[in-house]
Write an enzyme that holds these catalytic residues in place. Sequence first.
Site, short mmCIF file in Angstrom:
data_model
loop_
_atom_site.label_atom_id
_atom_site.label_comp_id
_atom_site.label_asym_id
_atom_site.label_seq_id
_atom_site.Cartn_x
_atom_site.Cartn_y
_atom_site.Cartn_z
N HIS A 122 0.81 -1.23 0.00
CA HIS A 122 0.00 0.00 0.00
C HIS A 122 0.84 1.28 0.00
O HIS A 122 0.30 2.37 -0.17
CB HIS A 122 -0.94 0.03 1.21
CG HIS A 122 -1.98 -1.04 1.20
ND1 HIS A 122 -2.82 -1.25 0.13
CD2 HIS A 122 -2.32 -1.97 2.13
CE1 HIS A 122 -3.63 -2.26 0.40
NE2 HIS A 122 -3.34 -2.71 1.61
N ASP A 159 -3.36 -10.46 -2.21
CA ASP A 159 -3.91 -9.90 -0.98
C ASP A 159 -5.36 -9.47 -1.23
O ASP A 159 -5.71 -9.06 -2.35
CB ASP A 159 -3.07 -8.69 -0.56
CG ASP A 159 -3.39 -8.18 0.83
OD1 ASP A 159 -2.62 -8.46 1.76
OD2 ASP A 159 -4.42 -7.48 0.99
N HIS A 161 -6.84 -6.84 -0.23
CA HIS A 161 -6.89 -5.40 -0.48
C HIS A 161 -6.05 -5.06 -1.71
O HIS A 161 -4.99 -5.65 -1.92
CB HIS A 161 -6.38 -4.61 0.73
CG HIS A 161 -7.15 -4.86 1.99
ND1 HIS A 161 -6.75 -5.82 2.92
CD2 HIS A 161 -8.29 -4.31 2.46
CE1 HIS A 161 -7.62 -5.83 3.92
NE2 HIS A 161 -8.56 -4.93 3.67
N ASP A 243 -5.32 -12.49 3.66
CA ASP A 243 -6.53 -11.94 4.24
C ASP A 243 -7.77 -12.14 3.38
O ASP A 243 -8.85 -11.66 3.73
CB ASP A 243 -6.36 -10.45 4.60
CG ASP A 243 -5.57 -9.67 3.57
OD1 ASP A 243 -5.20 -10.22 2.52
OD2 ASP A 243 -5.30 -8.48 3.82
#
Length: 308
Positions: A122, A159, A161, A243
Amino acid sequence: MTTALLTHADCLSHETPEGHPEQVARLEHVLHALAGLDLQRVTAPMAAEDDILRVHPASYLAELRRELPAEGRKQLDADTWMSPGSLDAAFRAAGAAVRAVDLVLGGEVGNAFCATRPPGHHAETDTPMGFCLFGNAALAAKHALDHHGLSRVAVVDFDVHHGNGTQDLLWDEKRALVVTSQQLPLWPGTGHPEEDGAHGNVMNLPLPPESTGTDMRDLYTEQVFPRLRAFKPELIILSAGFDAHTDDPLAQLQWETEDFRWLTAQLCSLAQELCQGRIVSTLEGGYDLNALTDAAKAHVEELIKAAT
């Protein structure tokens, strides 16, 4: 050939507030799960500043150093914190990714897993966010391209996200293909198919909430694997977030541990076909400790199978 495990105790010194999902216990649990596996254990070095500066400007690094607290914790945004040990941890995480590239491309190991924190996908060019300080996967890709002289590197981010940081850092890099699957809608809100890079080098594959592992398998089989074959990478870098697991508290995908095992095995097989099995994987998210432990262990077990 073997699988390298790169980590360092400094990555346990990045402390977040009590109750924060990106906690020291994440790495402790992963390392405990991997303790009995046959791995070549490598001490993660500190990244050189030049490695960081391949993707982040000097002004950003200077700002992080100014923000580093002498004691306690400092909040950088709604999700991202620094403690006195955070920069050392971040330099170790970046250094692990770079060293893993060196080991794999040098033929010393078949593939590698970086068990480090803070995560990285990120972190944008000059913005820490989403628990991340440095773009580990992106700087590993740039190291492979610029230092080792590769022509094509692929980054695959599974991931839950969106890897907005990796996308930002490699947006203009035509030698890198960024493939990222993510739940959408979900924070950070990016990752739509029309975000395709300056050279058509970004492939975003959003998945709706409640999507299952079967949905993921179909998506990767029909879209990701053909795209990778067409690109013919000389190295594959994985942003390995766990996740998307059905037990994770921060999202709503429904993958099981065996789905992560399947995906890893498929990517390893593709790497054997395209680039002599060369894979570097770096830990990203995963916030239910038991789910993270099980999925990360399954991931590494498949890397070990592929390397032997």
